[in-house]
Design a protein around this motif. Structure first.
Motif, PDB file in Angstrom:
ATOM      1  N   CYS A   1      23.893  48.875  88.228  1.00  0.00           N
ATOM      2  CA  CYS A   1      22.742  49.695  87.881  1.00  0.00           C
ATOM      3  C   CYS A   1      22.724  50.937  88.772  1.00  0.00           C
ATOM      4  CB  CYS A   1      21.450  48.902  88.043  1.00  0.00           C
ATOM      5  SG  CYS A   1      21.070  48.516  89.747  1.00  0.00           S
TER       6      CYS A   1
ATOM      7  N   CYS B   1      22.259  50.170  92.572  1.00  0.00           N
ATOM      8  CA  CYS B   1      23.422  49.541  93.194  1.00  0.00           C
ATOM      9  C   CYS B   1      24.588  50.513  93.275  1.00  0.00           C
ATOM     10  CB  CYS B   1      23.823  48.284  92.433  1.00  0.00           C
ATOM     11  SG  CYS B   1      22.601  46.982  92.620  1.00  0.00           S
TER      12      CYS B   1
ATOM     13  N   CYS C   1      22.811  43.985  85.733  1.00  0.00           N
ATOM     14  CA  CYS C   1      23.673  44.530  86.776  1.00  0.00           C
ATOM     15  C   CYS C   1      24.456  43.392  87.432  1.00  0.00           C
ATOM     16  CB  CYS C   1      22.818  45.255  87.814  1.00  0.00           C
ATOM     17  SG  CYS C   1      23.722  45.733  89.287  1.00  0.00           S
TER      18      CYS C   1
ATOM     19  N   CYS D   1      22.908  43.113  91.459  1.00  0.00           N
ATOM     20  CA  CYS D   1      21.529  42.698  91.796  1.00  0.00           C
ATOM     21  C   CYS D   1      20.945  41.734  90.758  1.00  0.00           C
ATOM     22  CB  CYS D   1      20.625  43.918  91.957  1.00  0.00           C
ATOM     23  SG  CYS D   1      20.343  44.835  90.437  1.00  0.00           S
TER      24      CYS D   1
ATOM     25  N   ASN E   1      18.259  44.608  87.633  1.00  0.00           N
ATOM     26  CA  ASN E   1      18.128  45.796  86.789  1.00  0.00           C
ATOM     27  C   ASN E   1      19.102  45.742  85.617  1.00  0.00           C
ATOM     28  OD1 ASN E   1      16.381  46.684  88.766  1.00  0.00           O
ATOM     29  ND2 ASN E   1      18.021  47.753  89.872  1.00  0.00           N
TER      30      ASN E   1
END
Ligand SMILES: [Zn+2]
Ligand SMILES: [Zn+2]
Length: 229
Positions: A193, A196, A178, A181, A184
């Motif tokens: 993701c 998010c 992602c 972040c 993930n």
């Protein structure tokens, strides 16, 4: 050899090399089968000439796959997978190995789930030459027509199972980290993701003050990086 036998050959490679991300790494796959990959120019002039005589694209000599580096990358990828086809299918048939290369680089089911609209999309996503992409896309449309009438064949189902991702709960043809972040996975070309994505939606509801957003961003970041607050 039937089409399904050729596709089964590609699936055996996907399984053996744990491939679930496209575009595939053709060099790495060849290495995983114990073959080295070298350029024609690494051969002595006489051998190079002999190689060119057999094929101006690629050849297997002993435990090495030699390829003509003056061709385009897309074409080299195809040639390497064609040579692997000889190994996997144990076949001397050139057109069978061409089909193998086409299916392993751009499986029809992956063309489907990556939502390719035309041959140009196939070229971009799977890194295939223009001509090979046209052939693959036409074949994909035939495949889709057959499926719409008869449903998935046994080999289609096995292919689907291989690319089915438990976390994403769907067919995944590519995944990445992602962008936000970095923790993930994102699937099938998504940038964010699922968590998010939700955060983005919430953030857009609170757009009155920038510092508030910043603060919110920090909370979200630490939650994703360090677990629950
Ligand atoms: Zn060949
Ligand atoms: Zn994320």
């Amino acid at each position: 050899m039937t089409n399904n036998e050729i596709i089964a050959g590609t699936l055996s490679v996907f399984k053996e090399c744990s491939i679930n991300n496209f575009p595939i790494d053709c060099w790495d796959i060849i290495n995983q089968y114990g073959y080295k990959v070298k350029r024609y120019s690494e051969l002595k002039p006489k051998k190079q000439e002999a190689c060119m005589g057999l094929s101006d694209d690629a050849n297997i000599i002993g435990d090495t796959v030699y390829y003509n580096e003056s061709k385009s990358t897309n074409r080299i990828r195809f040639s390497l997978m064609h040579e692997l086809g000889h190994v996997i299918l144990k076949s001397d048939n050139e057109s069978e190995c061409d089909k193998f290369a086409s299916h392993i680089i751009a499986p029809r089911i992956a063309i489907h789930y990556s939502k390719c609209k035309n041959a140009i999309d196939v070229t971009k996503i799977f890194i295939l030459s223009d001509q090979a992409s046209r052939i693959a896309f036409d074949d994909y449309r035939r495949w889709r027509r057959i499926i719409s009438i008869y449903g998935m064949s046994a080999i289609d189902k096995q292919m689907y199972e291989h690319f089915y991702n438990e976390d994403a709960q769907k067919f995944v043809w590519t995944f990445d980290r992602c962008d936000f972040c970095y923790t993930n996975d994102t699937y099938n070309g998504d940038v964010l993701c699922d968590s998010c994505k939700l955060y983005e939606i919430r953030k857009n509801i609170h757009t009155r003050r920038t510092d508030y957003q910043e603060h919110d961003l920090d909370i979200a970041r630490s939650r994703w990086l360090y677990g629950n607050l």
